[in-house]
Design a protein around this motif. Sequence first.
Motif, PDB file in Angstrom:
ATOM      1  N   ALA A 220       0.835  -1.204   0.000  1.00 15.96           N
ATOM      2  CA  ALA A 220       0.000   0.000   0.000  1.00 15.96           C
ATOM      3  C   ALA A 220       0.871   1.255   0.000  1.00 15.96           C
ATOM      4  O   ALA A 220       0.543   2.257  -0.640  1.00 15.96           O
ATOM      5  N   ILE A 335     -10.000  -1.371  -3.869  1.00 14.66           N
ATOM      6  CA  ILE A 335      -9.312  -1.507  -2.583  1.00 14.66           C
ATOM      7  C   ILE A 335     -10.273  -1.980  -1.502  1.00 14.66           C
ATOM      8  O   ILE A 335      -9.898  -2.755  -0.614  1.00 14.66           O
ATOM      9  N   GLU A 390      -3.444  -2.571  -8.500  1.00 14.09           N
ATOM     10  CA  GLU A 390      -4.587  -3.033  -7.715  1.00 14.09           C
ATOM     11  C   GLU A 390      -5.429  -4.041  -8.496  1.00 14.09           C
ATOM     12  O   GLU A 390      -5.930  -5.014  -7.927  1.00 14.09           O
TER      13      GLU A 390
END
Length: 488
Positions: A220, A335, A390
Amino acid sequence: MPTLKKNFFYSFFLTTSSYLMSLVVFPYVSRTLGPTDLGLASFAVGTVGCFTLLATMGINTLGIREIARCRESKEELNNTYSSLFTLSLIFSFLAVIGFTITSLLIPSLKSHPSLILLGAVCIVAQISLIEWLYKGLENFRSITIRGIIIKILYVIAIFLLVKSPDDSIMYFALIVATYCINSIANITYARHFVKFSLKNIQLRKWLNSYFSLGSHTVLAAIYTTFNLMFLGIVTNETQVGYYTVSVKVFCIILGTISAFTYVLMPRMSALLADNKHDEFISHLKHAIDSMIVITIPAAIAGIIFSPQIVSIISGNDYTQAIIPMRILMPLVFLIGYEQIMLLQIMTPLNKDKYILYNCITIAIISIILNFCLVGKYGAIGSALVWLICEICLIIISQIQASRLIGLKFPFKSVLVTISACIPGTVLSLFIMNLPTNIWLNTCLSIIFFILTYSYTQLFIFRNGTFRNLIITLANIRHKHHSKDAECH
């Protein structure tokens, strides 16, 4: 034990208030400092963040999980807390050394010794926040009250002390001060629940999980802090300023989702520890459905209203932040879903190696993409790197979740929610193009988008999850008014 509903709203209120205060502060700061000096302060924050995350690694996820498991045994709780806190302090010392050496090699930081000193203090302060202890104990009320009080003082200090572009270092110093005050308060109050002792600490026991769970945190950070740091090195502070603005609003929405997943994680770990598998699956399905009906319309609205949001927050000097922000908005859903798989499936099931392997793979992809895209496309390139990585992580994690518990990607729920957004999107775009006041058009567009989306979910698709969320919010409001009536 506090209910999940109370825990979520404490966490949601803390996260939301934090970002709302940022919405108050950031427009003022971005206009006062300008893109270049804001970029300098953000670059310092990003560099500190890289080393802080290398120091904390998996302490937040590991701490929440392990404290939740042993909170009924006072002795085991004390030993676990002491071991994890000591481990994090050791790594914070190494991180401070690494940060100092690195900063002396970067010209923009080397020329500001005060930034280096403040950064070193900030690393130690962030390590000492120990919010994982309170979250593992499900004591969200304590950190919420303290956090909000400190943030209010921070907002007041910003308006009193940051007056010109020369105050970029003061702006950074105030950020560091909030961490210092919060960490001192948290450590002091922790004595009501745990006792720190070096007698029975076990450092080696936690090292593997510390690094494997930390890989997700580092991943992240690659998108946020490392991307910011790399962007500042290969381009300039102005591009960092544009990227900072685009990320700021996106993180407000994302913070709401994170509040939900981190509230659920200790409860999910406790359910598995008690072998309540059916209840675990029920919580999981509810979390996914709730996440979808919130994040997808939020992402679509963010894409539609990006120009207005950037203008309100930072002014016309930051128009180049609009495209990066639009690229980032789909991540609100991606996310949210990824956090459910990693924090509510992999972590409670102790699949730490899965998380480690996934994150190593995506980190390699991210580094390659950074070198390919960021130097050429600047802030837009950084946003593209985050989005592509992602998507890759979602694909890998989904395959693993399917093998572990038979979880399939919720294509139907996603398509239904996107379909529910279409009427509001068309109506909003029509209103936005009317030859009237742009801010009136924006307000009307947002209102009609929300009303149209809600009507479509409730009366056309008859979405039970969305209806339950509305009922829950209505019940909370009713209880709040009832309490006020009793007080009067």
